[in-house]
Design an enzyme around this catalytic site. Sequence first.
Site, PDB file in Angstrom:
ATOM      1  N   HIS A   1      -0.313   9.407  -8.996  1.00 20.37           N
ATOM      2  CA  HIS A   1      -0.812   8.932  -7.699  1.00 20.37           C
ATOM      3  C   HIS A   1      -0.213   7.570  -7.349  1.00 20.37           C
ATOM      4  O   HIS A   1       0.191   7.331  -6.217  1.00 20.37           O
ATOM      5  CB  HIS A   1      -2.343   8.859  -7.743  1.00 20.37           C
ATOM      6  CG  HIS A   1      -2.938   8.232  -6.537  1.00 20.37           C
ATOM      7  ND1 HIS A   1      -3.415   6.936  -6.530  1.00 20.37           N
ATOM      8  CD2 HIS A   1      -3.125   8.701  -5.274  1.00 20.37           C
ATOM      9  CE1 HIS A   1      -3.875   6.641  -5.335  1.00 20.37           C
ATOM     10  NE2 HIS A   1      -3.720   7.690  -4.551  1.00 20.37           N
TER      11      HIS A   1
ATOM     12  N   GLU B   1       3.286   8.057  -6.170  1.00 20.42           N
ATOM     13  CA  GLU B   1       3.317   8.544  -4.786  1.00 20.42           C
ATOM     14  C   GLU B   1       3.191   7.379  -3.797  1.00 20.42           C
ATOM     15  O   GLU B   1       3.830   7.370  -2.746  1.00 20.42           O
ATOM     16  CB  GLU B   1       2.196   9.558  -4.585  1.00 20.42           C
ATOM     17  CG  GLU B   1       2.030  10.066  -3.166  1.00 20.42           C
ATOM     18  CD  GLU B   1       0.598  10.021  -2.700  1.00 20.42           C
ATOM     19  OE1 GLU B   1       0.332   9.400  -1.653  1.00 20.42           O
ATOM     20  OE2 GLU B   1      -0.259  10.598  -3.389  1.00 20.42           O
ATOM     21  N   HIS B   2       2.369   6.398  -4.141  1.00 20.56           N
ATOM     22  CA  HIS B   2       2.262   5.199  -3.307  1.00 20.56           C
ATOM     23  C   HIS B   2       3.558   4.389  -3.334  1.00 20.56           C
ATOM     24  O   HIS B   2       4.040   3.932  -2.293  1.00 20.56           O
ATOM     25  CB  HIS B   2       1.120   4.304  -3.817  1.00 20.56           C
ATOM     26  CG  HIS B   2      -0.226   4.674  -3.313  1.00 20.56           C
ATOM     27  ND1 HIS B   2      -1.067   3.783  -2.694  1.00 20.56           N
ATOM     28  CD2 HIS B   2      -0.903   5.854  -3.334  1.00 20.56           C
ATOM     29  CE1 HIS B   2      -2.199   4.375  -2.364  1.00 20.56           C
ATOM     30  NE2 HIS B   2      -2.123   5.641  -2.756  1.00 20.56           N
TER      31      HIS B   2
ATOM     32  N   GLU C   1      -8.705   1.402  -3.811  1.00 19.30           N
ATOM     33  CA  GLU C   1      -8.980   2.820  -3.550  1.00 19.30           C
ATOM     34  C   GLU C   1      -9.943   3.381  -4.591  1.00 19.30           C
ATOM     35  O   GLU C   1     -10.851   4.165  -4.263  1.00 19.30           O
ATOM     36  CB  GLU C   1      -7.667   3.603  -3.553  1.00 19.30           C
ATOM     37  CG  GLU C   1      -7.786   5.022  -3.056  1.00 19.30           C
ATOM     38  CD  GLU C   1      -6.445   5.740  -2.984  1.00 19.30           C
ATOM     39  OE1 GLU C   1      -6.440   6.945  -2.638  1.00 19.30           O
ATOM     40  OE2 GLU C   1      -5.393   5.124  -3.272  1.00 19.30           O
TER      41      GLU C   1
END
Length: 406
Positions: free
Chosen positions: A29, A32-33, A109
Amino acid sequence: MPGLQTVALSVVAGRGARFEDEARSGWSHLLEHMVFKGAGGRSAKSIVEVIEAEGGNINAATGYERTSYQIRALRHGLDLGSAVLADLIQRPAMDAADLAREKQVVAQEIAEAADAPDDLVFDLAQTAAFNGQPLGRPILGSEASIGTTTPESLDAWRAALYGPESLVISAAGAVDEDALLVLAERDFGGLAPSGVLAREAAPAAFVGGTQAIARKLEQANVVLLLPAIGVRDADYFALRLLAEMLGGGMASRLFQEAREKRGLAYAIDAYCETYADTGVLGVFAGCAASDAAELVEVAAAEILGMTTPVGDAELSRAKAQLKGGLFMGRESALSRSEHAAGHVLTFGHTLTAEQIAAEVDAVTAADVARLAWRILSPATSAAAVLGPRGALKAAPAFRKALFDRA
């Protein structure tokens, strides 16, 4: 898709959080950022600007078994979209200062998810179901696990995840197949094989258990899980139909019994999640703390009721709802692009609407009842309750109502 003036392009890797060990939890994840912070000589701002200048938008998503990069654009934007996605996947900048900032962003997040009860309760249930395994860890990871990344280690992880053997390039809408093939060869033809970190996901085991956390909230958030089947299982569409009849809509058993007849919950539904080799049948509800124990007993009773073959009208209605949802999704170019990529990663080929409809229509009431028994036969469940202290007893009450019957 005739008549469309737009195109959807997806580059989907058949890799995600499930392929991480505990030390690398959340790396997929975070990666992906990070690729959006700069790639192929473009800055983070110019990546977005160049796509939006062509009337498009760009996005990405990380799951347990897939990571998807997506562009929606006007029909002439396919060439640029392919080039930009190729840069993200193969040539990210991986700047150390950007990584430090993005770790802070992802930490926020993670904190946001922890502050959202209707998000956190699903993570708690997933942890209870698959404790100690990749499927039992949040896709976001933890501050500790993402904190160990360096530009070099994250780039090595990128090379492991996004190898040619795990990527599918899929497009739908105003797209010409021959043109797409040319772009795929131009932009991805030189992609290097996966790095040494690549590995297959270990088999998952539904271990079950409970997670109950007291929090000062206005209502209790409840997720109940049972072990189900993988996406390649012959009973896949029977599972989809079982979930639909159990709690898929306003005519479903849970909605009618728990909300309409008893007033126990405003929101209650059933769903299924399927992975390559396993899956879950789940129920989610929000209710008053004083009603939580009764609500899980109702859910258990309705699940047990699915072991008796349903009537023709109920099954027919569920089939119509399932096909309606599937076919409505096919009217979106991005949805069709994503689903086609998923089909190829799962089955090695795409499935036509006619094939899907035939599979749904072939399911019988006896199939659904047999699957319900199959789901219940391990006598294992998972439950998560988040809310006022008085609701916490609902977590163990679910298992008792299902399996400790006189």
